[in-house]
Design a protein around this motif. Structure first.
Motif, PDB file in Angstrom:
ATOM      1  N   ALA A 107      32.675  50.864  29.813  1.00  0.00           N
ATOM      2  CA  ALA A 107      32.685  49.741  30.748  1.00  0.00           C
ATOM      3  C   ALA A 107      34.139  49.442  31.072  1.00  0.00           C
ATOM      4  O   ALA A 107      35.028  49.634  30.243  1.00  0.00           O
ATOM      5  CB  ALA A 107      32.007  48.528  30.133  1.00  0.00           C
ATOM      6  N   VAL A 108      34.386  48.987  32.270  1.00  0.00           N
ATOM      7  CA  VAL A 108      35.736  48.624  32.688  1.00  0.00           C
ATOM      8  C   VAL A 108      35.671  47.322  33.456  1.00  0.00           C
ATOM      9  O   VAL A 108      34.724  47.070  34.193  1.00  0.00           O
ATOM     10  CB  VAL A 108      36.395  49.753  33.517  1.00  0.00           C
ATOM     11  CG1 VAL A 108      35.681  49.958  34.841  1.00  0.00           C
ATOM     12  CG2 VAL A 108      37.865  49.472  33.738  1.00  0.00           C
ATOM     13  N   LEU A 109      36.673  46.486  33.259  1.00  0.00           N
ATOM     14  CA  LEU A 109      36.781  45.226  33.983  1.00  0.00           C
ATOM     15  C   LEU A 109      37.752  45.443  35.130  1.00  0.00           C
ATOM     16  O   LEU A 109      38.916  45.775  34.909  1.00  0.00           O
ATOM     17  CB  LEU A 109      37.277  44.126  33.048  1.00  0.00           C
ATOM     18  CG  LEU A 109      37.429  42.742  33.643  1.00  0.00           C
ATOM     19  CD1 LEU A 109      36.059  42.175  34.004  1.00  0.00           C
ATOM     20  CD2 LEU A 109      38.123  41.826  32.658  1.00  0.00           C
ATOM     21  N   ALA A 110      37.251  45.286  36.357  1.00  0.00           N
ATOM     22  CA  ALA A 110      38.092  45.443  37.542  1.00  0.00           C
ATOM     23  C   ALA A 110      38.477  44.047  38.038  1.00  0.00           C
ATOM     24  O   ALA A 110      38.037  43.043  37.488  1.00  0.00           O
ATOM     25  CB  ALA A 110      37.339  46.233  38.609  1.00  0.00           C
ATOM     26  N   GLY A 111      39.269  43.986  39.064  1.00  0.00           N
ATOM     27  CA  GLY A 111      39.707  42.707  39.611  1.00  0.00           C
ATOM     28  C   GLY A 111      38.550  41.782  39.963  1.00  0.00           C
ATOM     29  O   GLY A 111      37.420  42.198  40.148  1.00  0.00           O
ATOM     30  N   ALA A 112      38.859  40.502  40.001  1.00  0.00           N
ATOM     31  CA  ALA A 112      37.904  39.446  40.380  1.00  0.00           C
ATOM     32  C   ALA A 112      36.698  39.382  39.449  1.00  0.00           C
ATOM     33  O   ALA A 112      35.616  38.992  39.855  1.00  0.00           O
ATOM     34  CB  ALA A 112      37.452  39.623  41.821  1.00  0.00           C
ATOM     35  N   GLY A 113      36.875  39.785  38.192  1.00  0.00           N
ATOM     36  CA  GLY A 113      35.811  39.636  37.207  1.00  0.00           C
ATOM     37  C   GLY A 113      34.658  40.605  37.335  1.00  0.00           C
ATOM     38  O   GLY A 113      33.588  40.389  36.776  1.00  0.00           O
ATOM     39  N   HIS A 114      34.821  41.709  38.046  1.00  0.00           N
ATOM     40  CA  HIS A 114      33.758  42.703  38.189  1.00  0.00           C
ATOM     41  C   HIS A 114      33.764  43.666  37.017  1.00  0.00           C
ATOM     42  O   HIS A 114      34.804  44.236  36.683  1.00  0.00           O
ATOM     43  CB  HIS A 114      33.907  43.492  39.493  1.00  0.00           C
ATOM     44  CG  HIS A 114      33.797  42.647  40.717  1.00  0.00           C
ATOM     45  ND1 HIS A 114      32.622  42.074  41.118  1.00  0.00           N
ATOM     46  CD2 HIS A 114      34.722  42.257  41.618  1.00  0.00           C
ATOM     47  CE1 HIS A 114      32.816  41.386  42.211  1.00  0.00           C
ATOM     48  NE2 HIS A 114      34.088  41.466  42.536  1.00  0.00           N
ATOM     49  N   ILE A 115      32.593  43.838  36.396  1.00  0.00           N
ATOM     50  CA  ILE A 115      32.454  44.768  35.277  1.00  0.00           C
ATOM     51  C   ILE A 115      31.651  45.969  35.753  1.00  0.00           C
ATOM     52  O   ILE A 115      30.582  45.818  36.337  1.00  0.00           O
ATOM     53  CB  ILE A 115      31.751  44.104  34.077  1.00  0.00           C
ATOM     54  CG1 ILE A 115      32.599  42.940  33.559  1.00  0.00           C
ATOM     55  CG2 ILE A 115      31.472  45.118  32.983  1.00  0.00           C
ATOM     56  CD1 ILE A 115      31.922  42.118  32.480  1.00  0.00           C
ATOM     57  N   PHE A 116      32.169  47.157  35.503  1.00  0.00           N
ATOM     58  CA  PHE A 116      31.490  48.396  35.877  1.00  0.00           C
ATOM     59  C   PHE A 116      31.085  49.137  34.609  1.00  0.00           C
ATOM     60  O   PHE A 116      31.891  49.304  33.697  1.00  0.00           O
ATOM     61  CB  PHE A 116      32.398  49.287  36.728  1.00  0.00           C
ATOM     62  CG  PHE A 116      32.742  48.697  38.061  1.00  0.00           C
ATOM     63  CD1 PHE A 116      31.904  48.878  39.144  1.00  0.00           C
ATOM     64  CD2 PHE A 116      33.897  47.955  38.218  1.00  0.00           C
ATOM     65  CE1 PHE A 116      32.217  48.317  40.365  1.00  0.00           C
ATOM     66  CE2 PHE A 116      34.227  47.391  39.439  1.00  0.00           C
ATOM     67  CZ  PHE A 116      33.382  47.576  40.523  1.00  0.00           C
ATOM     68  N   LEU A 117      29.809  49.577  34.549  1.00  0.00           N
ATOM     69  CA  LEU A 117      29.318  50.379  33.430  1.00  0.00           C
ATOM     70  C   LEU A 117      29.326  51.838  33.839  1.00  0.00           C
ATOM     71  O   LEU A 117      29.071  52.183  34.943  1.00  0.00           O
ATOM     72  CB  LEU A 117      27.889  49.982  33.038  1.00  0.00           C
ATOM     73  CG  LEU A 117      27.652  48.535  32.647  1.00  0.00           C
ATOM     74  CD1 LEU A 117      26.205  48.347  32.249  1.00  0.00           C
ATOM     75  CD2 LEU A 117      28.552  48.133  31.494  1.00  0.00           C
TER      76      LEU A 117
END
Length: 117
Positions: A107-117
């Motif tokens: 999982a990675v946290l991208a800008g503006a609080g978006h989490i990608f699995l």
């Protein structure tokens, strides 16, 4: 600050929380309220100062009456928890996320609080 949470010690799955300021001296805090888990994702949002724990798996044991055997069952998780105080207090964000329960994922946290699995 270093934060260590959950995992397994080889004999059991854990939900403990440990902190260190230097990586050498560690202090245990209270156990987290989420289910003990391993193979989960943990992220830190340094802008909002939230620590997230999500997914993974946990183990449960049960004893069957007919065979008198102890059975270990593995359960995949898809919950999301967060802490705003370094792991002292946790609150559930969602107990059953729309994504499939899983373990051993990235999982990675991208800008503006978006989490990608």
């Amino acid at each position: 600050q270093f934060i260590l949470v959950g995992g397994t010690n080889g004999a059991e799955v854990l939900n403990d929380v440990w902190r260190s300021t230097d990586g050498a001296g560690w202090t245990a805090t209270k156990d987290a309220p989420w289910l003990p888990r391993r193979s989960f994702a943990m992220l830190y949002d340094h802008h909002e100062r939230w620590l997230y724990v999500m997914g993974g798996d946990t183990l449960a044991t049960s004893r069957t009456e007919k065979t008198c055997q102890t059975v270990i069952c593995e359960f995949l998780l898809n919950d999301v928890w967060r802490s705003g105080d370094g792991g002292d207090n946790w609150s559930p964000r969602v107990m059953s996320a729309p994504w499939a329960a899983r373990r051993s994922f990235s999982a990675v946290l991208a800008g503006a609080g978006h989490i990608f699995l």
